[in-house]
Design a protein around this motif. Sequence first.
Motif, PDB file in Angstrom:
ATOM      1  N   ASP A 258      45.347  37.339  42.920  1.00  0.00           N
ATOM      2  CA  ASP A 258      45.897  36.368  42.161  1.00  0.00           C
ATOM      3  C   ASP A 258      45.437  36.373  40.643  1.00  0.00           C
ATOM      4  N   ARG A 260      46.467  34.675  37.868  1.00  0.00           N
ATOM      5  CA  ARG A 260      44.869  33.090  37.073  1.00  0.00           C
ATOM      6  C   ARG A 260      43.676  34.055  36.940  1.00  0.00           C
ATOM      7  N   VAL A 261      43.442  34.585  38.069  1.00  0.00           N
ATOM      8  CA  VAL A 261      41.648  34.607  38.354  1.00  0.00           C
ATOM      9  C   VAL A 261      41.900  35.808  36.799  1.00  0.00           C
ATOM     10  N   VAL A 287      33.924  31.080  35.576  1.00  0.00           N
ATOM     11  CA  VAL A 287      34.888  31.859  36.278  1.00  0.00           C
ATOM     12  C   VAL A 287      35.683  30.305  36.162  1.00  0.00           C
ATOM     13  N   GLY A 289      37.252  27.099  38.537  1.00  0.00           N
ATOM     14  CA  GLY A 289      37.608  26.515  39.283  1.00  0.00           C
ATOM     15  C   GLY A 289      38.183  25.341  39.377  1.00  0.00           C
ATOM     16  N   THR A 293      33.735  25.133  36.230  1.00  0.00           N
ATOM     17  CA  THR A 293      32.975  26.709  35.937  1.00  0.00           C
ATOM     18  C   THR A 293      32.257  26.481  36.528  1.00  0.00           C
ATOM     19  N   CYS A 322      33.144  31.386  44.746  1.00  0.00           N
ATOM     20  CA  CYS A 322      35.138  31.449  43.660  1.00  0.00           C
ATOM     21  C   CYS A 322      35.319  31.729  44.676  1.00  0.00           C
ATOM     22  N   VAL A 330      38.685  38.937  45.275  1.00  0.00           N
ATOM     23  CA  VAL A 330      39.836  38.435  44.493  1.00  0.00           C
ATOM     24  C   VAL A 330      40.390  39.489  43.457  1.00  0.00           C
ATOM     25  N   GLY A 332      41.846  39.855  40.085  1.00  0.00           N
ATOM     26  CA  GLY A 332      42.939  39.344  38.848  1.00  0.00           C
ATOM     27  C   GLY A 332      42.965  39.579  38.112  1.00  0.00           C
TER      28      GLY A 332
END
Length: 541
Positions: A258, A260-261, A287, A289, A293, A322, A330, A332
């Motif tokens: 992802d 976007r993270v 982070v 979400g 945050t 997260c 993830v 990112g």
Amino acid sequence: MRVGQGMAALLAGGLLAATGGGCAHHARLAPELVARLDEAPGRHVTGTVTGLDEAAVLDNTDFIWGLDFSPRQRRVAYTRLGSKSYFLSIWALGSPPRKLADAAINPYESDVEGVAFSPDGGLVATASRDGAVRLFDAATGEARGVRFTEEPLSVLAFHPNGRWLVAGSTQGLLTVLSVPDLAHASEARGHAGMVSGLAFAPDGTLYSGGWDKHVRAWHAAQESATPGTARARFERRAGSAVVGGSLNGKAPVSFALDARVPVILVTSEVATAAGIDVPFLKETVDVPGALGTTAARLARSQSLRFKSLTLTGVDVAVCDACVPQGTQGVLGAPFTERVGVSFDEVSHEAVLTLEGAAPEVAAPAVEALVLSPRSDFSFPAYVSDVTVDAAGRRLGVGLSEQKPERDRAVYERERKGVEEPQGPFNAGAVVDAGSGEVLHKWPLHRGVVSTAAISPDGRSLVSGGWDKRVYLFTEGDAAAKGSYSVDWSVRRVRFSPDGQWVGVAAWTPQVASSSGESDPAAVLLGVRYAEGATVAADAAQ
């Protein structure tokens, strides 16, 4: 033949064959043969086998899964299931037998069936359903390394030069790793389903067997490869592509991709398994979400590995809230900025390529062992095991008309005492390694034949099955030359490299006793030979 209470006396007397002394030893082999075997490693007995003798029980408490002999030292190793974890037990075949190590492998949830000594006998490797190949010192049991692959593992084998090993998965993948660093070298999808046997011939030819009813021969050659690209299997979950990797080479991770993270994320469980002391992390990173945050703890300068592709100097944020449900991390923006990702929908693989700005792209080419198909032998039965003789000319193959998979139906039949049928391909077989022709076949077992091992000279075969029996056969004779019985399923049988011993790995029924002892599960049997047996050097001499 059963092991009774008198085995304690045999253990106290030791394995006489390990030193060449004692009347029990000389009843099986002439003194001059013993002396020649002891002169140098790599020699083996050749001749007609006449039977099996009880020698020693190494374990009568646990379920034993895999077993292997050292090619160059008088040692044997097996994997056993303890109360909470699997262990690697290593024994010196002295007088008496002496346990060298009992190293913990992994928690009991992940079966460990694969075990193999390196060609020089200095290392022992295990393959686990948690996807990990682990290396241990063969003298001390000290951990020497671990590598997590992307599929559950069932078997493994070392290349004759000791620089590589191949692990087979429950989904048919053959993964080549370098030794001792366990770096990913190459892979091949060898079978449809379980890889049940792997064995290298002295010339480097690899033989693999599987539940797809095939034995395949592979040419193994070293080729130059440039690091920087990896193909990892992926699946789509909740709109995200998920790939497998590892953190710091210690913890396997299912990562969602992802971009976007703004950070790379892992859960606290993964971070701890990777050696990160989460409570002592001082830095944090915000982070964003869906619910606002979150301040996540930041671990700097970690490493990520995806087969042959490794990213170092990676900052990882630790945050359970997260990470999407069903994943453990993830990948990112910091990842996607360094690594290009494309998807091969046909093979269900994500192709990961380091971008030009990354310094790793300039890494020099390295040597990798690459497998290419050589021949394919099909059988009318499931292949449960594959071994190869010392010359590389004959294979020992376990064959079963019923899939060798323990399910509820199997347990119910065992509980009710239902006897499985014999069948023409419930058998151990000797197969020509060049043509795949079945040279000899012995359909004596009832039901699944779970294992078969060929003797070093290629003339005899030992097989074991879920009918609780071990049989010894020799060419030219349809009847068994020897047998041994256990109280539950036989998991593995193996000839020692010198042909003097047969090792048996079996499950033992759990019985209530003050000592915790049950029936024999890890057993050494002596092999008797007819008059005229001689000693030969193996192909490596």
